[in-house]
Write an enzyme that holds these catalytic residues in place. Structure first.
Site, PDB file in Angstrom:
ATOM      1  N   CYS A 126       0.813  -1.219   0.000  1.00  0.00           N
ATOM      2  CA  CYS A 126       0.000   0.000   0.000  1.00  0.00           C
ATOM      3  C   CYS A 126       0.846   1.269   0.000  1.00  0.00           C
ATOM      4  O   CYS A 126       0.304   2.374  -0.099  1.00  0.00           O
ATOM      5  CB  CYS A 126      -0.949   0.004   1.196  1.00  0.00           C
ATOM      6  SG  CYS A 126      -1.566  -1.628   1.604  1.00  0.00           S
ATOM      7  N   CYS A 171     -13.359   1.471   7.760  1.00  0.00           N
ATOM      8  CA  CYS A 171     -12.504   0.921   6.704  1.00  0.00           C
ATOM      9  C   CYS A 171     -12.481   1.791   5.455  1.00  0.00           C
ATOM     10  O   CYS A 171     -13.518   2.314   5.037  1.00  0.00           O
ATOM     11  CB  CYS A 171     -13.015  -0.456   6.273  1.00  0.00           C
ATOM     12  SG  CYS A 171     -13.196  -1.618   7.621  1.00  0.00           S
ATOM     13  N   SER A 172     -11.305   1.873   4.829  1.00  0.00           N
ATOM     14  CA  SER A 172     -11.231   2.490   3.508  1.00  0.00           C
ATOM     15  C   SER A 172     -11.825   1.511   2.493  1.00  0.00           C
ATOM     16  O   SER A 172     -11.841   0.310   2.725  1.00  0.00           O
ATOM     17  CB  SER A 172      -9.784   2.830   3.162  1.00  0.00           C
ATOM     18  OG  SER A 172      -8.979   1.673   3.204  1.00  0.00           O
ATOM     19  N   ILE A 222     -12.595  -0.268  -1.475  1.00  0.00           N
ATOM     20  CA  ILE A 222     -11.900  -0.791  -2.658  1.00  0.00           C
ATOM     21  C   ILE A 222     -12.041   0.271  -3.745  1.00  0.00           C
ATOM     22  O   ILE A 222     -13.149   0.746  -4.008  1.00  0.00           O
ATOM     23  CB  ILE A 222     -12.527  -2.131  -3.087  1.00  0.00           C
ATOM     24  CG1 ILE A 222     -12.228  -3.199  -2.027  1.00  0.00           C
ATOM     25  CG2 ILE A 222     -12.041  -2.557  -4.468  1.00  0.00           C
ATOM     26  CD1 ILE A 222     -13.031  -4.482  -2.192  1.00  0.00           C
ATOM     27  N   LYS A 259      -9.998   6.876   3.705  1.00  0.00           N
ATOM     28  CA  LYS A 259     -11.344   6.514   4.140  1.00  0.00           C
ATOM     29  C   LYS A 259     -12.417   7.016   3.176  1.00  0.00           C
ATOM     30  O   LYS A 259     -13.340   6.280   2.841  1.00  0.00           O
ATOM     31  CB  LYS A 259     -11.579   7.102   5.543  1.00  0.00           C
ATOM     32  CG  LYS A 259     -12.961   6.923   6.076  1.00  0.00           C
ATOM     33  CD  LYS A 259     -13.232   5.484   6.464  1.00  0.00           C
ATOM     34  CE  LYS A 259     -14.711   5.204   6.608  1.00  0.00           C
ATOM     35  NZ  LYS A 259     -15.375   4.961   5.317  1.00  0.00           N
ATOM     36  N   HIS A 275      -8.829   4.319  -1.605  1.00  0.00           N
ATOM     37  CA  HIS A 275      -7.486   3.759  -1.406  1.00  0.00           C
ATOM     38  C   HIS A 275      -7.123   2.795  -2.541  1.00  0.00           C
ATOM     39  O   HIS A 275      -7.141   1.581  -2.365  1.00  0.00           O
ATOM     40  CB  HIS A 275      -7.437   3.071  -0.037  1.00  0.00           C
ATOM     41  CG  HIS A 275      -6.102   2.486   0.317  1.00  0.00           C
ATOM     42  ND1 HIS A 275      -4.901   2.914  -0.236  1.00  0.00           N
ATOM     43  CD2 HIS A 275      -5.769   1.492   1.181  1.00  0.00           C
ATOM     44  CE1 HIS A 275      -3.918   2.190   0.279  1.00  0.00           C
ATOM     45  NE2 HIS A 275      -4.401   1.326   1.127  1.00  0.00           N
TER      46      HIS A 275
END
Lengths: 396, 164
Positions: free
Chosen positions: A87, A211-212, A214, A337, A341
């Protein structure tokens, strides 16, 4: 240590719209940011000496995308190197391009990060992300997910310091607030603490809104030597430091789960190189983009970067000290977020955002006051396997 | 053009319309099944011990460093003179989570407790924690490491288990 490196400036930047980008193919997505970067730099393809490309891939169909992207973008036969640090691959691409220019190997270099995660289904993406941790000893038998890994951090952090799920939720609320004003963000929707708290658990104690997402997206930067930058622009943004460090791939082998040790080391190195007081970095830095892949990650970043004392990062969130007007504004892009990402594009995206922040070119509702002319990017690969901390500045 | 008209214009092709955006997407005709073969030769003792119900680590005979997961080489001594040692019986739970949204190849299991425990000074283990009631799991609780047969695959692996 290498001495006599040349100064390196950012002279162009490009950023695709982030989100579910099934409206474009892989190459069209890359071209969106490359075209903008070339245009803002006021150069043409033939001026570029070297390209560093980051793409994690696996979920997308092109196994060796570097030459293909160059072909589509009219950059063949330029030299290219593809880099990968999970990442934080985007920062690795910028560092590679930076080194090419700093060393004198290139006068103008392009760094491009691209990810097209929606070429695969959600559970396969969850699987491929989980496999990043440590395939044989952790994934094969125990199927950690990335949320799961960060939940291991969140649980120990909350247990040790008394932080609450509501404190983590404050990070998501802030980042969605600023993402609302970013036209390139995946989610442009303000949310409430209640929205976060009522979202389902993905890996307890982390919920969907911790969560970030997809994301598909690309981002690009054009870097140039001082001599070239002076000819091409009157508003260069200088890379004062771009420093990396690593931690064990096996999460089990870390000392604790309240901090990312590689972030502490990378920050120390970057602060030293840029002449920033590591005790009070927020006195020097106008705005920061930190790696909020999950809300707990932003809280640990506050501590690892020295914005808060150990164990007090969640209080910065609770007291809303990382909004504009607080101690130090963080993730005014919306962060991972809300902005999204796209794994290997994220590091480049952070630096595009900070370049525009320093030049005061972002939407007014999310523009940080620029007093010192200094900005920080904190980009984590894996569970801290890799971390890059980058300091950008208006002054050389 | 309505969605139905749009779809019919790709007759005979592996093309569908993205549900959210309504744009055409090519559905790959080629499906690749990947299954890796990973070499065990230098740490084969770990696996023969595992099939006998034991969990072992390696220890560098020169510097005494313990490696779990087991390593055949000690990079700090630049030597490969290792002995096999047992993982201590009792450990302490350092952190845990419950994985609700699972990867594709784990989708056939119930939600699982993923945990990390410390055994003595040198050994830390990430594994599933086997408990009847997830709500009773606590950081700091005493745990042991046991060899179990993973169902439905039917192969031996290790799991953490609370010590009552």
């Amino acid at each position: 240590m290498v001495r006599n490196l040349r100064k390196v400036a950012i002279i162009g930047y490009g950023h695709s719209k982030f989100g579910k980008r099934t409206d474009v193919n892989f190459f069209e997505l890359g071209w969106e940011s490359i075209k903008e970067a070339i245009n803002t730099a006021g150069i043409s393809q033939e001026d570029i000496d070297f390209v560093a490309l980051s793409n994690f891939g696996l979920w997308s169909s092109e196994p060796s995308p570097a030459a293909s992207i160059l072909e589509y973008a009219g950059l063949t036969p330029k030299e290219v190197i593809r880099v990968e640090t999970a990442c934080s691959s985007g920062s690795a691409a910028v560092k590679t391009a930076y080194m090419a220019v700093a060393s004198g190997s290139a006068d103008i270099a392009l760094a491009i990060g691209i990810e097209k995660m929606h070429e695969s289904g959600t559970s396969d993406v969850v699987e491929l992300l989980g496999r990043i941790g440590s395939y044989f000893w952790e994934f094969e038998n125990f199927g950690p997910t990335f949320v799961g890994y960060y939940a291991l951090y969140a649980n120990q952090y909350m247990h040790k310091y008394g932080a609450k799920e509501e404190d983590l939720a404050k990070i998501a609320v802030k980042n969605h607030y600023y993402g609302f004003y970013n036209p390139k963000a995946q989610f442009r929707k303000k949310i409430t603490i209640e929205d976060v708290m009522s979202s389902p658990y993905i890996a307890w104690p982390l919920k969907l809104y911790d969560c970030s997402p997809i994301t598909d997206g690309s981002a690009a930067l054009i870097l140039a030597s001082e001599e070239v930058a002076r000819k091409l622009t009157d508003s260069p943004v200088w890379i004062k430091a771009i420093e990396g460090a690593t931690a064990t791939a096996n999460l089990a082998k870390r000392d604790n789960y309240i901090s990312i040790p590689s972030a502490v080391i990378a920050a120390r190195k970057a602060y030293k190189k840029a002449g920033i007081d590591p005790e009070k970095p927020y006195k020097h830095i106008d705005v920061a983009e930190v790696h909020d892949c999950f809300t707990i990650a932003e809280i640990m970043a506050y501590e690892d970067l020295g914005f808060a004392k150990r164990g007090e990062g969640f209080k910065l969130a609770r007291e809303e000290q990382t909004y504009i007007g607080g101690l130090i504004p963080v993730n005014l892009s919306g962060g991972l977020k809300s902005k999204g990402h796209p794994i290997a594009a994220t590091g480049v995206s952070m630096m595009v955002e900070l370049t525009k922040q320093l030049l005061q070119k972002v939407e007014s509702a999310r523009q940080a006051p620029i007093n010192n002319g200094t900005a920080l990017a904190h980009n984590v690969g894996g569970t801290g396997h890799y971390v890059f901390v980058t300091i950008l500045s208006l002054s050389k | 053009m309505s969605n139905n008209d749009e779809k019919s214009s790709y007759e005979g092709l592996p093309v569908s319309l993205d549900k959210k955006l309504g744009v055409p997407v090519w559905n790959d005709v080629r499906e690749l099944k990947l299954r890796y073969r990973m070499s065990l030769g230098k740490i084969k003792k770990f696996f023969s011990a595992l099939s006998e119900g034991k969990i072992m680590a390696t220890k560098c005979k020169h510097c005494g460093r313990i490696y779990f997961p087991p390593q055949a080489d000690c990079p700090y001594c630049m030597r490969s003179d290792m002995e096999w040692v047992d993982v201590p019986n009792e450990g302490v739970l350092e952190t845990f989570t419950i994985v609700n949204i699972k990867p594709t190849t784990f989708s056939h299991y119930d939600d699982y407790v993923l945990a990390i425990a410390r055994f003595g000074d040198g050994i830390k283990v990430l594994a599933w924690l086997r408990v009847d009631e997830k709500s009773r799991v606590r950081i700091g609780m005493r745990v042991k490491l046991t060899v179990i047969k993973r169902i439905p695959e039917g192969y031996y692996t290790f799991e953490l288990e609370p010590i009552d």
